[in-house]
Design an enzyme around this catalytic site. Structure first.
Site, PDB file in Angstrom:
ATOM      1  N   LYS A 116      31.061  69.466  33.294  1.00  0.00           N
ATOM      2  CA  LYS A 116      32.349  70.148  33.155  1.00  0.00           C
ATOM      3  C   LYS A 116      32.593  70.603  31.713  1.00  0.00           C
ATOM      4  O   LYS A 116      33.272  71.599  31.488  1.00  0.00           O
ATOM      5  CB  LYS A 116      33.500  69.239  33.582  1.00  0.00           C
ATOM      6  CG  LYS A 116      33.400  68.665  34.989  1.00  0.00           C
ATOM      7  CD  LYS A 116      33.556  69.694  36.071  1.00  0.00           C
ATOM      8  CE  LYS A 116      33.793  69.090  37.446  1.00  0.00           C
ATOM      9  NZ  LYS A 116      32.688  68.250  37.957  1.00  0.00           N
TER      10      LYS A 116
HETATM   11  C1  LIG Z   1      32.245  68.182  39.167  1.00  0.00           C
HETATM   12  C2  LIG Z   1      30.943  67.505  39.363  1.00  0.00           C
HETATM   13  C3  LIG Z   1      30.084  67.865  40.407  1.00  0.00           C
HETATM   14  C4  LIG Z   1      30.463  68.907  41.430  1.00  0.00           C
HETATM   15  O1  LIG Z   1      30.579  70.174  40.867  1.00  0.00           O
HETATM   16  P1  LIG Z   1      31.363  71.320  41.651  1.00  0.00           P
HETATM   17  O2  LIG Z   1      31.437  72.454  40.716  1.00  0.00           O
HETATM   18  O3  LIG Z   1      32.710  70.749  41.979  1.00  0.00           O
HETATM   19  O4  LIG Z   1      30.580  71.609  42.876  1.00  0.00           O
HETATM   20  C5  LIG Z   1      28.860  67.243  40.490  1.00  0.00           C
HETATM   21  N1  LIG Z   1      28.516  66.269  39.611  1.00  0.00           N
HETATM   22  C6  LIG Z   1      29.315  65.901  38.620  1.00  0.00           C
HETATM   23  C7  LIG Z   1      28.874  64.815  37.707  1.00  0.00           C
HETATM   24  C8  LIG Z   1      30.546  66.505  38.436  1.00  0.00           C
HETATM   25  O5  LIG Z   1      31.346  66.130  37.430  1.00  0.00           O
END
Ligand SMILES: *Cc1c(COP(=O)(O)O)cnc(C)c1O
Length: 466
Positions: A112
């Protein structure tokens, strides 16, 4: 560049407008009015650039004339300067034809940060220019909230209120949110699931007077700018492995569909991506959709990969809009039907088109632990539970002659309990986070109730305005 809503009833906006709006007023998601496409020569010219330079160049077509390139370049430079690896998104080979791309070297150790570090700075820039403030409200299953908080703490023009499902995030994830002492940051622990939190955020946006009064804005993955800022790492990996001359496949551990949608966007821009593998845990709505065209809601169950404990993958609506040939009325009707019946009806030809590119994969907790153990035994590599699902998915669906990149979305130190169960080791936190367990926490508990949450958000903003 102009943006339209997938439901066709919201104003057309430029990049700054969609950045600040988040969700469109009609409940839809903003998408570019047309897709920028790079020629093979243009892709080739991007090889060998530093990651921040690559990011700025690939963001530019989406930003259009809303922000000058020099500013964008500076924003990307600052955004990635604090990452814990000089390559920002290093690529490691795990096996013949299989690579892992680590997206977790940012301040909160999850992918993120890749978009959020850019977003926080874009907000600053755009709000400063407009002489405005906003209130960012977001729902998180763990990683989005901490990344938003890290990106916005102490910024002058934003208040941030993050809802998380009480007891359903890992302790590291919670502490990364609740130990940030900046006055513009508030955390609310909601008695409910992540989907409840997401519904509360959507309901706040749908409450027009409240939305206007507090100038609400969103940084969760429905914000277009986040999707856009996730495109460059797909390009970095593909270019390193031979694109545009060679097709590459990606395997993406998926929750809200934001990350894998960015891969789809990279492909739409002309990057030769031959296959997209969508990894899920036991909350497998996307895997069921891709296997049987069964997009039907089931209750959310807690798993070892909490950032994927999701039943409604909000960003899927953007793909649906494309699969329906950008028919906003049809998209609107399909989404309304999903709300009403718990089942999304995707016409057969659209579903076939999706399965021509996307493959689904599901792994339960026992399988996830087994994959972490297997991989660690075979290579010494410690993958967190989310990343392990992506790696297992890539191994389950090899594509002959095509290198596959599994994106690693979190640092294993974010999930020490799961790692200990799998391999008997608790991976240490990087030095910059070593005192996380000693820092004091600060958050408010609340029921799963819109009026109660709105009152808390209002109180936070009034306190900071005073
Ligand atoms: C947010 C997240 C995901 C999923 O990503 P999306 O964009 O919501 O599909 C997978 N792994 C981790 C560690 C995340 O923080």
């Amino acid at each position: 560049m102009r943006y339209v809503s997938t439901r066709g009833q919201a104003p057309v906006r430029d990049f700054s407008g969609v950045l600040l709006a988040g969700l469109a007023e009609d409940g839809g998601l903003y998408v570019p009015q047309s897709w920028p496409v790079l020629s093979a020569a243009e892709w080739r010219a991007l090889r060998g650039l530093s990651y921040d330079e690559l990011a700025a160049r690939l963001l530019l077509p989406f930003v259009g004339d809303a922000i000058p390139f020099a500013t964008l370049r500076a924003i990307c430079g600052e955004a990635y300067a604090g990452f814990g690896h000089p390559a920002v998104v290093p690529l490691l080979q795990l096996d013949t034809g299989l690579w892992v791309q680590e997206l977790f070297h940012g301040p909160t150790l999850a992918f993120k940060d890749m978009a959020m570090q850019v977003l926080g700075r874009l907000f600053d820039h755009v709000l400063e220019a407009a002489g405005r403030r906003v209130t960012i409200v977001g729902a998180t299953s763990g990683d989005t909230g901490s990344a938003a908080i890290a990106a916005c703490a102490g910024r002058a023009r934003v208040d941030v209120v993050i809802l998380h499902p009480e007891g359903r995030t890992s302790e590291v994830q919670r502490r990364q949110m609740t130990t940030v002492a900046a006055p513009n940051i508030s955390n609310i622990a909601v008695a409910g699931t992540f989907d409840d939190c997401q519904d509360l955020v959507k309901a706040m946006f749908a409450d027009a007077p409240f939305r206007a009064e507090l100038r609400l804005s969103a940084v969760n993955s429905i914000n277009w700018a986040r999707v856009a800022a996730q495109v460059p790492y797909y390009a970095a990996a593909a270019l390193a492995l031979g694109a545009p001359e060679r097709e590459v496949a990606f395997s993406v551990p998926t929750g809200n569909f934001g990350n894998v949608l960015a891969a789809w966007v990279a492909r739409r821009m002309g990057l030769p991506i031959g296959r997209l593998i969508v990894g899920a845990n036991r909350n497998d709505i996307l895997a069921r959709f891709l296997a049987d065209n069964d997009m039907s809601l089931r209750g959310v169950e807690a798993s070892l990969s909490p950032s994927m404990d999701i039943q409604v993958s909000s960003n899927f609506e953007r793909l649906l809009f494309e699969l329906l040939d950008r028919d906003a009325a049809a998209t609107h009707a399909a989404m309304a039907g999903f709300r009403a019946t718990g089942r999304l009806a995707v016409p057969e030809p659209a579903w076939r088109q999706a399965t021509a590119l996307f493959t689904g994969f599901r792994l339960d907790d026992a399988g996830t632990l087994a994959e972490i153990r297997r991989l660690h035994g075979a290579t010494g590599y410690a993958a967190d539970p989310h990343s392990a699902i992506g790696i297992a998915a890539a191994r389950a669906h090899p594509v002959a002659g095509m290198p596959t990149v599994a994106v690693a979305t979190a640092h294993p130190a974010k999930f020490p309990d799961a790692m200990e169960r799998a391999i008997g080791l608790r991976p240490p936190l990087p030095a910059r986070l070593a005192d996380l367990y000693q820092r004091p926490e600060r958050y408010t508990r609340a029921p799963n109730d819109l009026a109660a949450i709105e009152a808390l958000v209002r109180a936070t903003v009034q306190r900071n305005a005073a």
